[in-house]
Design a protein around this motif. Structure first.
Motif, PDB file in Angstrom:
ATOM      1  N   GLY A 155       0.786  -1.225   0.000  1.00 22.43           N
ATOM      2  CA  GLY A 155       0.000   0.000   0.000  1.00 22.43           C
ATOM      3  C   GLY A 155       0.814   1.270   0.000  1.00 22.43           C
ATOM      4  N   THR A 213      -2.119  -2.558  -6.952  1.00 17.68           N
ATOM      5  CA  THR A 213      -2.783  -1.543  -6.136  1.00 17.68           C
ATOM      6  C   THR A 213      -4.295  -1.639  -6.258  1.00 17.68           C
ATOM      7  N   ARG A 236      -5.479  -4.755  -4.463  1.00 15.94           N
ATOM      8  CA  ARG A 236      -5.416  -4.557  -3.008  1.00 15.94           C
ATOM      9  C   ARG A 236      -6.612  -3.749  -2.522  1.00 15.94           C
ATOM     10  N   LYS A 237      -7.040  -2.760  -3.318  1.00 16.02           N
ATOM     11  CA  LYS A 237      -8.225  -1.974  -2.960  1.00 16.02           C
ATOM     12  C   LYS A 237      -9.470  -2.865  -2.884  1.00 16.02           C
ATOM     13  N   GLU A 245      -8.662  -5.562   0.293  1.00 16.81           N
ATOM     14  CA  GLU A 245      -8.540  -4.991   1.632  1.00 16.81           C
ATOM     15  C   GLU A 245      -9.573  -3.907   1.930  1.00 16.81           C
ATOM     16  N   ASP A 246      -9.996  -3.170   0.910  1.00 13.17           N
ATOM     17  CA  ASP A 246     -10.923  -2.062   1.141  1.00 13.17           C
ATOM     18  C   ASP A 246     -12.346  -2.358   0.689  1.00 13.17           C
ATOM     19  N   GLY A 247     -12.560  -3.518   0.073  1.00 12.35           N
ATOM     20  CA  GLY A 247     -13.905  -3.925  -0.284  1.00 12.35           C
ATOM     21  C   GLY A 247     -14.488  -3.246  -1.507  1.00 12.35           C
ATOM     22  N   LEU A 248     -13.677  -2.708  -2.397  1.00 14.04           N
ATOM     23  CA  LEU A 248     -14.214  -2.117  -3.628  1.00 14.04           C
ATOM     24  C   LEU A 248     -14.937  -3.180  -4.441  1.00 14.04           C
ATOM     25  N   GLU A 260     -16.415  -0.300  -9.152  1.00 12.91           N
ATOM     26  CA  GLU A 260     -15.614   0.700  -8.450  1.00 12.91           C
ATOM     27  C   GLU A 260     -14.126   0.490  -8.713  1.00 12.91           C
ATOM     28  N   TYR A 288     -11.535   3.050 -10.422  1.00 13.78           N
ATOM     29  CA  TYR A 288     -10.299   3.433  -9.721  1.00 13.78           C
ATOM     30  C   TYR A 288      -9.090   3.229 -10.630  1.00 13.78           C
TER      31      TYR A 288
END
Length: 300
Positions: free
Chosen positions: A204, A226, A229-230, A233-236, A240, A244
């Motif tokens: 990150g 990247t 990972r979004k 880890e971030d639930g996109l 979305e 991104y």
């Protein structure tokens, strides 16, 4: 894993790959600031390209799928370059390394590139990861096909990371762990000095250039990691994540396509992408045949 599940995951990956490709085409070459994220779903027309058109990313990914199916995932550089040379004139957006490799092959029959650090090998590589479960064999096929057009070790390593992520995704294994392991393998066996950006992306701490993601293969995979990972880890969600990816600017279609193919193959079924109906998807019969053939190779 049942064969139908593998097939459906791969088909979903191909569809999301094409959706990311088409949505990224209008913004290719833009700075990150110039990408109008609110208009991504509209897929605004790019020059004389047909509305919703995909690029060389999708065309060459399907070419690799056909090659793998026909040759049972065995490397034959001459056959691959013959197919590539025949296809290139009819494909929009072919990159400089691939053009140079085709010109070289047609002029001299040379099978291996001695240059080329761009992302063309990584961009077309996901079918290898979907089709080949064994790591050693997957690497052999990835390296063999990549070196026909891209001779710089970093470009080959980036393709290996892409196939490792695709293989993990279709199996339902942790994708970022697979990427990290592949970076370690590539650093030890291919290119020890140029993969730090992918490692930073995994943790990150990689940040894209405001000018956008370049054609450099290692930078492209840092951007792809990247995006993934979004998601992890971030639930996109899928849409979305594609927005991104495109918002990073630069080689928007390739980053969105590769990332989309990886995240799309995590689960079977129809992905929720608002602009999917506007995408010039490959014919359903082509998608069905490609996904079934790759699944048969993997499960066989």
């Amino acid at each position: 894993m049942a064969g139908s599940d593998t097939r459906d995951r791969i088909r979903s990956g191909l569809v999301v790959f094409a959706a990311g490709d088409a949505a990224g085409v209008p913004w290719e070459g833009s700075t990150a600031a110039a990408v109008d994220v609110a208009r991504i779903d509209d897929i605004p027309r790019r020059g004389d390209w047909p509305p919703g058109a995909t690029s060389d990313d999708t065309a060459l990914t399907l070419l690799v799928s056909d090659y793998l199916a026909d040759r049972s995932a065995v490397v034959d550089e001459a056959d691959f370059l013959t197919r590539l040379s025949a296809a290139v004139p009819g494909i929009r957006g072919i990159g400089p390394s691939t053009h140079a490799a085709v010109d070289r092959y047609l002029a001299s029959g040379t099978l291996h590139a001695d240059a080329g650090d761009t992302n063309g090998a990584a961009m077309r590589a996901l079918p290898i990861g979907w089709a080949v479960a064994d790591d050693d064999r997957r690497r052999t096929v990835t390296v063999g096909l990549s070196r026909t057009t891209h001779g710089v070790p970093g470009a080959v390593a980036a393709a290996c990371v892409a196939t490792a992520m695709a293989s993990a995704a279709v199996d339902g294994r942790p994708i970022l762990e697979a990427a990290a392991r592949e970076v370690e393998w590539a650093a030890a066996n291919l290119v020890p000095a140029r993969l730090d950006s992918i490692q930073r992306a995994s943790s990150g701490t990689w940040h894209g250039d405001p000018a956008g993601v370049s054609l450099d293969a290692v930078e492209t995979l840092a951007a792809v990691v990247t995006v993934v990972r979004k998601v992890v880890e971030d639930g996109l969600g899928v849409a979305e994540a594609l927005r991104y990816a495109i918002g990073l600017g630069g080689d928007t279609d390739t980053v969105a396509a590769i990332a989309g193919g990886i995240i799309g193959s995590r689960e079977p079924g129809s992905p929720d992408i608002p602009w999917l109906a506007r995408v010039g998807l490959p014919d359903p019969d082509v998608l069905d045949a490609a996904s079934a053939a790759l699944a048969a190779l993997r499960d066989g």
